[in-house]
Design a protein around this motif. Structure first.
Motif, short mmCIF file in Angstrom:
data_model
loop_
_atom_site.label_atom_id
_atom_site.label_comp_id
_atom_site.label_asym_id
_atom_site.label_seq_id
_atom_site.Cartn_x
_atom_site.Cartn_y
_atom_site.Cartn_z
N GLU A 304 0.85 -1.19 0.00
CA GLU A 304 0.00 0.00 0.00
C GLU A 304 0.89 1.24 0.00
O GLU A 304 1.84 1.35 0.75
CB GLU A 304 -0.90 0.01 1.23
N ARG A 306 1.32 5.06 0.87
CA ARG A 306 0.78 6.09 1.74
C ARG A 306 1.37 7.44 1.32
O ARG A 306 2.57 7.57 1.08
CB ARG A 306 1.15 5.82 3.19
N GLN A 307 0.50 8.42 1.22
CA GLN A 307 0.95 9.76 0.87
C GLN A 307 1.50 10.44 2.13
O GLN A 307 0.82 10.53 3.15
CB GLN A 307 -0.21 10.58 0.30
N THR A 331 -2.29 10.56 4.27
CA THR A 331 -3.22 9.83 3.40
C THR A 331 -4.65 9.99 3.86
O THR A 331 -5.55 10.37 3.07
CB THR A 331 -2.84 8.33 3.37
N ASP A 332 -4.91 9.75 5.14
CA ASP A 332 -6.28 9.83 5.67
C ASP A 332 -6.78 11.26 5.64
O ASP A 332 -7.96 11.52 5.34
CB ASP A 332 -6.33 9.29 7.09
N ARG A 334 -5.90 13.58 3.52
CA ARG A 334 -6.23 13.92 2.14
C ARG A 334 -7.54 13.26 1.72
O ARG A 334 -8.36 13.86 0.99
CB ARG A 334 -5.10 13.50 1.22
N ARG A 335 -7.74 12.04 2.16
CA ARG A 335 -9.00 11.37 1.83
C ARG A 335 -10.17 12.11 2.46
O ARG A 335 -11.23 12.30 1.83
CB ARG A 335 -8.96 9.93 2.31
N ALA A 336 -10.00 12.53 3.71
CA ALA A 336 -11.08 13.27 4.38
C ALA A 336 -11.33 14.60 3.70
O ALA A 336 -12.48 15.03 3.53
CB ALA A 336 -10.71 13.48 5.84
N THR A 337 -10.22 15.26 3.30
CA THR A 337 -10.38 16.54 2.60
C THR A 337 -11.11 16.35 1.29
O THR A 337 -11.99 17.14 0.91
CB THR A 337 -9.00 17.18 2.36
N GLU A 338 -10.72 15.30 0.58
CA GLU A 338 -11.37 15.02 -0.70
C GLU A 338 -12.84 14.66 -0.49
O GLU A 338 -13.73 15.10 -1.26
CB GLU A 338 -10.65 13.89 -1.42
N ALA A 339 -13.12 13.89 0.56
CA ALA A 339 -14.52 13.54 0.85
C ALA A 339 -15.33 14.77 1.22
O ALA A 339 -16.49 14.93 0.79
CB ALA A 339 -14.56 12.51 1.97
#
Length: 370
Positions: A304, A306-307, A331-332, A334-339
């Protein structure tokens, strides 16, 4: 025999042979005189020969004695010259030793039973006196810290009992100005003229100990921050990325244990997801020595990616170029920001098509925002 053996016959014979006997006697006398003369001449020659031999022997003996005397004189001259050379060498050696003793940058001193006999300038400065005259004759124990005197006295008694090995010790002293300093000392006993003397070497290590203590405290602080940081931290070699040290957060990020990381390269483990990205990081470190907020993807042992955002700076570890890095997994986030971005976009689209009005009101100021 012709006239018989009686007295009368002997007398007749003697009278008859007297002329013959006189001739014989005269011949014997002349022969005896000649022999005596020859003997005297022989004696004279022998005496002359012995006189010549005696003169020759005397000359030979005299020549031999003179040669022996000359050899002895030359030997004496050589010994005197050698002795003069030895004395000159001894004086030169003493001068060099005195120069070395006086000019040594560390304290050198000789004491007898604790009483200073010889000291150099560095010893005067070490014990806080103004001159050698103020220190010579003083007792070493006047300067030893009260808590150190018993151990120092015990060691001095050992020296008095016989030859001892070099004594290395770190002892506290109280200088003449009252300041307490820590001194590294080396003592060696020796005999001189029936006396037992102790030669000592002393060096003030107070600042060195303070620096070591500060270093230990700094290392302890660094270790506390490094190993307890919630962000992943790693120290690796500059050239091939071999890990020198990692913390638990880095192990959690990569899913490797510390023993699996230290001594192994991030390249060989495949942790550096994009090696070209690492080359750009190294180029920036070569240029400025630091690289802040550098995006650096990390691949864990499960494959995996990870950013991460990494801040690194160059340093040396045991004389070898190295990199210290702080890595934060975003990573999380950025995912939350994108969501959140997608959710807001859907909300905006819903509001745009909905037949309702939506507003925000600040209850404290009674302000309405459409």
């Amino acid at each position: 025999e012709e006239h018989g053996s009686d007295r009368a016959g002997f007398a007749v014979a003697l009278a008859t042979s007297r002329p013959y006997l006189e001739v014989v006697a005269q011949q014997l006398a002349r022969q005896h005189a000649a022999e005596r003369t020859a003997l005297q001449e022989h004696r004279r020659r022998v005496v002359a020969l012995f006189e010549v031999i005696g003169v020759v022997l005397s000359l030979c003996v005299a020549a031999g004695i003179w040669a022996l005397i000359r050899r002895n004189l030359r030997a004496v001259d050589a010994l005197l010259a050698a002795d003069a050379g030895h004395r000159e060498a001894l004086r030169a050696g003493e001068a060099r030793y005195r120069l070395l003793f006086e000019g040594a940058p560390i304290a050198l001193f000789v004491h007898e039973g604790g009483v200073f006999r010889y000291v150099n300038k560095a010893a005067v400065a070490l014990f806080g006196e103004r001159s050698a005259a103020e220190l010579v004759g003083r007792n070493y124990f006047d300067y030893v810290h009260p808590q150190e005197r018993e151990a120092a006295a015990r060691r001095m008694r050992d020296f008095a009992e016989g030859p001892q090995d070099l004594d290395y010790a770190a002892r506290r002293i109280v200088r003449a100005d009252g300041e307490t300093r820590v001194v590294s000392t080396v003592g060696m006993g020796f005999r001189e003229g029936g006396r037992t003397l102790i030669q000592g070497i002393g060096q003030d290590i107070t600042e060195q100990l303070r620096a070591q203590q500060s270093l230990r405290e700094s290392e302890a602080k660094f270790a506390a921050v490094f190993f307890n940081s919630p962000d992943a931290m790693a120290i690796s070699t500059f050239d091939d990325g071999t890990f020198i040290e990692t913390n638990d957060a880095y192990g959690k990020l990569t899913a490797y244990g510390r023993d699996e990381l230290v001594g192994h390269s991030g390249l060989s483990l495949g942790i550096f997801a994009y090696p070209a990205q690492r080359e750009r990081l190294l180029a920036q470190l070569r240029a400025s020595g630091t690289a802040l907020d550098f995006e650096f993807p990390v691949r864990n042992r499960h494959g995996e990616i990870r950013q991460c955002v990494q801040s690194s700076f160059a340093l040396e570890v045991n004389g070898r170029p190295a990199i210290a890095s702080i890595i934060r997994d975003i990573t999380d986030a950025r995912r939350a920001t994108e969501a959140l971005r997608k959710s807001e976009e859907r909300l905006r689209q819903a509001i745009r098509v909905a037949d309702v009005g939506i507003f925000d009101q600040d209850r404290r100021s009674a302000t309405i925002y459409w």
